[in-house]
Design an enzyme around this catalytic site. Sequence first.
Site, PDB file in Angstrom:
ATOM      1  N   PRO A  72      -8.816   5.142  31.749  1.00  0.00           N
ATOM      2  CA  PRO A  72      -8.136   3.878  31.740  1.00  0.00           C
ATOM      3  C   PRO A  72      -8.228   2.822  32.768  1.00  0.00           C
ATOM      4  O   PRO A  72      -7.514   1.560  32.428  1.00  0.00           O
ATOM      5  CB  PRO A  72      -6.801   4.558  32.090  1.00  0.00           C
ATOM      6  CG  PRO A  72      -6.934   6.047  31.725  1.00  0.00           C
ATOM      7  CD  PRO A  72      -8.255   6.270  32.142  1.00  0.00           C
ATOM      8  N   GLU A  73      -9.216   2.963  33.609  1.00  0.00           N
ATOM      9  CA  GLU A  73      -9.137   1.818  34.578  1.00  0.00           C
ATOM     10  C   GLU A  73      -9.689   0.551  33.966  1.00  0.00           C
ATOM     11  O   GLU A  73     -10.558   0.661  33.138  1.00  0.00           O
ATOM     12  CB  GLU A  73     -10.149   2.325  35.778  1.00  0.00           C
ATOM     13  CG  GLU A  73      -9.719   3.514  36.479  1.00  0.00           C
ATOM     14  CD  GLU A  73      -8.299   3.214  37.243  1.00  0.00           C
ATOM     15  OE1 GLU A  73      -7.853   2.054  37.303  1.00  0.00           O
ATOM     16  OE2 GLU A  73      -7.793   4.321  37.815  1.00  0.00           O
ATOM     17  N   PHE A 110     -11.475  -3.515  34.161  1.00  0.00           N
ATOM     18  CA  PHE A 110     -12.517  -4.232  34.394  1.00  0.00           C
ATOM     19  C   PHE A 110     -12.736  -4.453  36.124  1.00  0.00           C
ATOM     20  O   PHE A 110     -13.621  -4.300  36.771  1.00  0.00           O
ATOM     21  CB  PHE A 110     -12.572  -5.605  33.693  1.00  0.00           C
ATOM     22  CG  PHE A 110     -13.690  -6.395  34.007  1.00  0.00           C
ATOM     23  CD1 PHE A 110     -15.157  -5.838  33.807  1.00  0.00           C
ATOM     24  CD2 PHE A 110     -13.774  -7.777  34.144  1.00  0.00           C
ATOM     25  CE1 PHE A 110     -16.151  -6.448  33.761  1.00  0.00           C
ATOM     26  CE2 PHE A 110     -14.885  -8.546  34.372  1.00  0.00           C
ATOM     27  CZ  PHE A 110     -16.166  -8.072  34.121  1.00  0.00           C
ATOM     28  N   LEU A 117      -1.204 -15.171  35.812  1.00  0.00           N
ATOM     29  CA  LEU A 117       0.187 -14.625  35.412  1.00  0.00           C
ATOM     30  C   LEU A 117       0.093 -13.449  34.550  1.00  0.00           C
ATOM     31  O   LEU A 117      -0.089 -13.574  33.209  1.00  0.00           O
ATOM     32  CB  LEU A 117       1.061 -15.698  34.665  1.00  0.00           C
ATOM     33  CG  LEU A 117       2.428 -15.220  34.421  1.00  0.00           C
ATOM     34  CD1 LEU A 117       3.302 -15.310  35.737  1.00  0.00           C
ATOM     35  CD2 LEU A 117       3.077 -16.467  33.781  1.00  0.00           C
ATOM     36  N   ARG A 118       0.288 -12.237  35.255  1.00  0.00           N
ATOM     37  CA  ARG A 118      -0.122 -11.032  34.805  1.00  0.00           C
ATOM     38  C   ARG A 118       1.182 -10.497  33.980  1.00  0.00           C
ATOM     39  O   ARG A 118       2.182 -10.666  34.607  1.00  0.00           O
ATOM     40  CB  ARG A 118      -0.510  -9.919  35.823  1.00  0.00           C
ATOM     41  CG  ARG A 118      -0.682  -8.485  35.168  1.00  0.00           C
ATOM     42  CD  ARG A 118      -2.039  -8.517  34.536  1.00  0.00           C
ATOM     43  NE  ARG A 118      -2.098  -7.014  33.811  1.00  0.00           N
ATOM     44  CZ  ARG A 118      -2.759  -6.164  34.525  1.00  0.00           C
ATOM     45  NH1 ARG A 118      -3.427  -6.181  35.725  1.00  0.00           N
ATOM     46  NH2 ARG A 118      -2.978  -4.836  33.922  1.00  0.00           N
ATOM     47  N   ASP A 164     -12.163 -17.374  33.235  1.00  0.00           N
ATOM     48  CA  ASP A 164     -10.753 -17.525  33.728  1.00  0.00           C
ATOM     49  C   ASP A 164     -10.803 -17.496  35.152  1.00  0.00           C
ATOM     50  O   ASP A 164     -10.036 -18.394  35.822  1.00  0.00           O
ATOM     51  CB  ASP A 164      -9.820 -16.554  33.098  1.00  0.00           C
ATOM     52  CG  ASP A 164      -9.249 -16.943  31.762  1.00  0.00           C
ATOM     53  OD1 ASP A 164      -9.301 -18.245  31.551  1.00  0.00           O
ATOM     54  OD2 ASP A 164      -8.436 -16.129  30.999  1.00  0.00           O
ATOM     55  N   PHE A 201      -7.168  -8.129  39.089  1.00  0.00           N
ATOM     56  CA  PHE A 201      -7.527  -9.759  38.543  1.00  0.00           C
ATOM     57  C   PHE A 201      -7.447 -10.609  39.599  1.00  0.00           C
ATOM     58  O   PHE A 201      -8.521 -11.444  40.103  1.00  0.00           O
ATOM     59  CB  PHE A 201      -6.971  -9.928  37.366  1.00  0.00           C
ATOM     60  CG  PHE A 201      -7.498 -11.065  36.466  1.00  0.00           C
ATOM     61  CD1 PHE A 201      -8.178 -10.848  35.380  1.00  0.00           C
ATOM     62  CD2 PHE A 201      -7.220 -12.314  37.018  1.00  0.00           C
ATOM     63  CE1 PHE A 201      -8.740 -11.952  34.664  1.00  0.00           C
ATOM     64  CE2 PHE A 201      -7.768 -13.399  36.123  1.00  0.00           C
ATOM     65  CZ  PHE A 201      -8.447 -13.208  35.028  1.00  0.00           C
TER      66      PHE A 201
END
Length: 444
Positions: A68-69, A71, A308-309, A386, A404
């Site tokens: 599940p981890e 990038f 903006l997560r 990005d 991120f």
Amino acid sequence: MATNRGTAVSVHLHHILGYITVFIFVILSSNSSSASEDDAFRAGQSMFSPVAAASRDVRYLLYDVNPPEGFNLRRDVYIRMATLLKTLRKEGDWVLVLPPWGRLYHWQSPEIHQLRIPWGEFFSITSLQANIPVIEYEEFIAESGGPFIDQILVLQSYAEGWTDGKWEEKVDDRPCIEKLMYSKDKQGYYRGWFWGFEETRALNVTCLSAQGHASILAPVLQNNITATSVMVDRAETVLHDHYAGKDYWDTRRSMVFAKHLRIIGDKFRANHLNSTDKQDQTPYNEDWTQMKNPLGSAKGGPYLGVHLRRKDFIWGHREDVPSLKGAVKKIRSLMKKHKLLQVFVATDADEEELAKLKRLLPEMVRFEPSLEDLELLKDGGVAIIDQWICAHARFFIGTSVSTFSFRIHEEREILGFDPKTTYNRFCGDVEQECEQPTHWKIVY
């Protein structure tokens, strides 16, 4: 407006990628003719036959992490494994095998194939090799004589936890606590995910309880195991040896984004955000070992950079993630304070939230590749573009505890931005104490 920008970027991408293909071919051709065999091997090329590799007593370190981890956490684990490799190389000729990318939770574009992606599509392999010897997985198969891994060590915590409430570094052979994600086939080989390489087999799988820094595994690999190829699974279990120290930053600085992704990001900055390295005072050196931009030297492009997560963070971090209205209010406040007329937004918001965000913030600029370009770049390439654009903004604000955003902090640190313009995050709408991110100063 955003759709037109996406179309404009799409048109440019095909020209850019065409030039890049020619550029890479020329570079590879010149390298193959001028490099010696020894240099080529150390640079991770596949010029050595399995016999030649074996004659050098080369050993291969492979690794993987919990499925599940995401990038950016995986990028962090690479740094830990690089430290382990450096420790191993004090006693032998070890090479790190880069685990192919694919099937990540955040890569949710259903229309494109995203399996068995080599690191070279996202990062400069030459830059990585200036720090430690690395090779792609397919090169490992060619060098080692086939898709076989001699030994897999599945890392796990200690079943009993900390003894007497004390934390100490230790590692031991232990029975597997959880059911293994590997199964034996009729020939007695172990089969598993192996990054989508179904032909890969492992000869042996055991569990190892580990508590400590990455280099704690070195004595086990050097003294207890004679296998030529060893894979450390659940590698996120071990910690950084010296987080944010020189060794950390050497490895982090070597993780240079692939040139074609940087070119696309730079083209977007120039066309849509009036941003160039010369104007922004963000000079870039292709050789990371020669790049040392003083903190505060970078000015940045005339736009606000925003990460903006949304999605899982909305429910997973409810207290410190703002509503869309709260985020837009903060964005407008920062644009006014820093006299910026444009804002670049990197977000994983779904279509419904994106539509709402565009209504609330019509001047928002986003990088939106066409489906055709997305097939070339992959979700990982878009994420890097990005990050690259956010890294060059005059001022950046990210999301609390997001890896991120952390990676953007590091990129801006490398480029030489004033920490005050980098280490900022959104606060929750009702968050009482909004602690800002820690400044991890670069060490050369």
